[in-house]
Design a protein around this motif. Structure first.
Motif, PDB file in Angstrom:
ATOM      1  N   GLN A 126      12.061 -39.126  -4.153  1.00 49.88           N
ATOM      2  CA  GLN A 126      10.610 -39.015  -4.089  1.00 49.88           C
ATOM      3  C   GLN A 126      10.013 -40.371  -3.750  1.00 49.88           C
ATOM      4  O   GLN A 126      10.281 -41.367  -4.416  1.00 49.88           O
ATOM      5  CB  GLN A 126      10.052 -38.519  -5.423  1.00 49.88           C
ATOM      6  CG  GLN A 126       8.557 -38.236  -5.365  1.00 49.88           C
ATOM      7  CD  GLN A 126       8.087 -37.508  -6.612  1.00 49.88           C
ATOM      8  OE1 GLN A 126       8.796 -37.414  -7.597  1.00 49.88           O
ATOM      9  NE2 GLN A 126       6.870 -36.986  -6.555  1.00 49.88           N
ATOM     10  N   ASP A 127       9.224 -40.409  -2.699  1.00 51.31           N
ATOM     11  CA  ASP A 127       8.571 -41.648  -2.284  1.00 51.31           C
ATOM     12  C   ASP A 127       7.399 -41.924  -3.220  1.00 51.31           C
ATOM     13  O   ASP A 127       6.564 -41.042  -3.434  1.00 51.31           O
ATOM     14  CB  ASP A 127       8.088 -41.524  -0.835  1.00 51.31           C
ATOM     15  CG  ASP A 127       7.655 -42.846  -0.231  1.00 51.31           C
ATOM     16  OD1 ASP A 127       6.725 -43.469  -0.790  1.00 51.31           O
ATOM     17  OD2 ASP A 127       8.231 -43.255   0.784  1.00 51.31           O
ATOM     18  N   PRO A 128       7.310 -43.121  -3.778  1.00 50.54           N
ATOM     19  CA  PRO A 128       6.218 -43.402  -4.723  1.00 50.54           C
ATOM     20  C   PRO A 128       4.837 -43.334  -4.094  1.00 50.54           C
ATOM     21  O   PRO A 128       3.839 -43.211  -4.812  1.00 50.54           O
ATOM     22  CB  PRO A 128       6.539 -44.815  -5.223  1.00 50.54           C
ATOM     23  CG  PRO A 128       7.419 -45.411  -4.180  1.00 50.54           C
ATOM     24  CD  PRO A 128       8.208 -44.278  -3.623  1.00 50.54           C
ATOM     25  N   ARG A 129       4.755 -43.396  -2.787  1.00 55.90           N
ATOM     26  CA  ARG A 129       3.462 -43.310  -2.105  1.00 55.90           C
ATOM     27  C   ARG A 129       3.021 -41.864  -1.868  1.00 55.90           C
ATOM     28  O   ARG A 129       1.884 -41.615  -1.472  1.00 55.90           O
ATOM     29  CB  ARG A 129       3.527 -44.033  -0.756  1.00 55.90           C
ATOM     30  CG  ARG A 129       3.882 -45.499  -0.823  1.00 55.90           C
ATOM     31  CD  ARG A 129       4.160 -46.035   0.580  1.00 55.90           C
ATOM     32  NE  ARG A 129       5.337 -45.405   1.167  1.00 55.90           N
ATOM     33  CZ  ARG A 129       5.733 -45.561   2.434  1.00 55.90           C
ATOM     34  NH1 ARG A 129       5.024 -46.349   3.246  1.00 55.90           N
ATOM     35  NH2 ARG A 129       6.817 -44.960   2.893  1.00 55.90           N
ATOM     36  N   ALA A 130       3.930 -40.927  -2.067  1.00 58.85           N
ATOM     37  CA  ALA A 130       3.686 -39.546  -1.649  1.00 58.85           C
ATOM     38  C   ALA A 130       2.773 -38.804  -2.613  1.00 58.85           C
ATOM     39  O   ALA A 130       2.734 -39.076  -3.816  1.00 58.85           O
ATOM     40  CB  ALA A 130       5.007 -38.807  -1.513  1.00 58.85           C
ATOM     41  N   HIS A 131       2.049 -37.839  -2.068  1.00 57.37           N
ATOM     42  CA  HIS A 131       1.251 -36.884  -2.827  1.00 57.37           C
ATOM     43  C   HIS A 131       1.792 -35.493  -2.536  1.00 57.37           C
ATOM     44  O   HIS A 131       2.168 -35.183  -1.409  1.00 57.37           O
ATOM     45  CB  HIS A 131      -0.227 -36.947  -2.419  1.00 57.37           C
ATOM     46  CG  HIS A 131      -0.862 -38.276  -2.702  1.00 57.37           C
ATOM     47  ND1 HIS A 131      -1.551 -38.547  -3.864  1.00 57.37           N
ATOM     48  CD2 HIS A 131      -0.903 -39.417  -1.972  1.00 57.37           C
ATOM     49  CE1 HIS A 131      -1.995 -39.783  -3.842  1.00 57.37           C
ATOM     50  NE2 HIS A 131      -1.617 -40.334  -2.701  1.00 57.37           N
ATOM     51  N   ARG A 132       1.821 -34.654  -3.551  1.00 52.65           N
ATOM     52  CA  ARG A 132       2.323 -33.294  -3.329  1.00 52.65           C
ATOM     53  C   ARG A 132       1.417 -32.536  -2.361  1.00 52.65           C
ATOM     54  O   ARG A 132       1.877 -31.749  -1.536  1.00 52.65           O
ATOM     55  CB  ARG A 132       2.435 -32.556  -4.673  1.00 52.65           C
ATOM     56  CG  ARG A 132       2.941 -31.131  -4.537  1.00 52.65           C
ATOM     57  CD  ARG A 132       4.300 -31.082  -3.839  1.00 52.65           C
ATOM     58  NE  ARG A 132       4.728 -29.707  -3.629  1.00 52.65           N
ATOM     59  CZ  ARG A 132       4.303 -28.942  -2.638  1.00 52.65           C
ATOM     60  NH1 ARG A 132       3.455 -29.410  -1.751  1.00 52.65           N
ATOM     61  NH2 ARG A 132       4.752 -27.707  -2.521  1.00 52.65           N
ATOM     62  N   VAL A 133       0.121 -32.760  -2.485  1.00 56.55           N
ATOM     63  CA  VAL A 133      -0.862 -32.213  -1.544  1.00 56.55           C
ATOM     64  C   VAL A 133      -1.385 -33.381  -0.718  1.00 56.55           C
ATOM     65  O   VAL A 133      -1.760 -34.408  -1.269  1.00 56.55           O
ATOM     66  CB  VAL A 133      -2.014 -31.525  -2.296  1.00 56.55           C
ATOM     67  CG1 VAL A 133      -3.124 -31.107  -1.339  1.00 56.55           C
ATOM     68  CG2 VAL A 133      -1.486 -30.320  -3.071  1.00 56.55           C
TER      69      VAL A 133
END
Length: 266
Positions: free
Chosen positions: A184-191
């Protein structure tokens, strides 16, 4: 958890993919654009693949992924709370019976009030693109963390036709690519936090109903066979499990590709 719990999870998640029938016109109720800041809890993940030669991180594939994901998410949160820009891109809430856009994927009100733990495996096939248009079919099945019924596997037939047309001066740039499917990329958002649909409109978001004459592309069948090589076609041509088959289970996978940010955010 119990088998009954697993059956409820399977039915709840698959409900987002089961179609309402009925009559309706092709007119739409235009809605306001969705909020641009949202990190709502999403208990399921999408794991994507594509036919050889289709780049999951290309602008076209990104639009196909976003259209399918946003439609599924809308069934849980309603159109105005779905992916940013989706309501405008899809032309608002569709009417029941719309031949091109599914109502349950564009409803202003949530059609399901409970998210389900699970992983949605989705595959892009029959992909075609020009400078001004895109079309593809998304094939799908689910796996859940717990034992129980899984109607997405018996038979394998969940597939959606998706088409988009460009409305902007250019196609836009795809977002930041996800380079690691297992992390999981720490910058990512699920939406996604930005309007992935900028410059495009969705002209088709349609569940393929074989009973109504819709044809599922061979690419879906080929992909399903790779995932479940012991499945065999039934009288209707759909792949079904062998006698005694128990649906496999797995923990919810990391979303792939993740929505990390727009291209200019790096």
């Amino acid at each position: 958890m119990t088998g009954n719990r697993g059956a409820r999870i399977a039915c709840t998640t698959a409900a987002a993919l089961i179609l309402a029938s009925g009559c309706g016109t092709n007119e739409r109720n235009e809605s306001a654009p969705a909020p641009t800041t949202q990190d709502r809890e999403v208990l399921y993940s999408n794991v994507w693949s594509a036919d050889p030669g289709v780049d999951l991180f290309s602008r076209g594939a990104e639009l196909v992924r976003a259209s399918y994901e946003a439609g599924g998410y809308t069934a849980f949160v309603g159109l105005e709370n779905s992916y940013p820009g989706f309501g405008r891109a899809v032309g608002g809430e569709a009417h029941h019976g719309d031949p091109d856009i599914e109502h349950f994927m564009t409803s202003l009100e949530a059609e399901n009030d409970t998210h389900a733990w699970g992983t949605s495996f989705a595959h892009i096939t029959a992909y075609q693109s020009t400078e001004i248009s895109l079309s593809a079919t998304v094939c799908n099945y689910y796996l859940f963390p717990d034992k129980g019924a899984n109607i997405s596997l018996n038979p394998l037939k969940m597939a959606f036709s998706i088409e988009l047309e460009r409305t902007g001066d250019d196609a836009g740039k795809a977002g930041i690519p996800d380079t690691d499917p297992a992390r999981q990329d720490p910058r990512a958002h699920r939406v996604p936090t930005w309007n992935v649909f900028e410059g495009w409109k969705i002209t088709k978001l349609h569940y393929l109903r074989q009973l109504n004459g819709d044809i599922i592309p061979q690419g879906c069948t080929d992909w399903w066979r790779q995932q479940f090589p012991n499945f065999r076609p039934n009288a209707g041509g759909n792949l079904v499990p062998p006698p005694g088959f128990e649906p496999p289970t797995m923990p919810v996978a990391v979303q792939y590709p993740e929505w990390i940010g727009p291209a200019n955010a790096e």
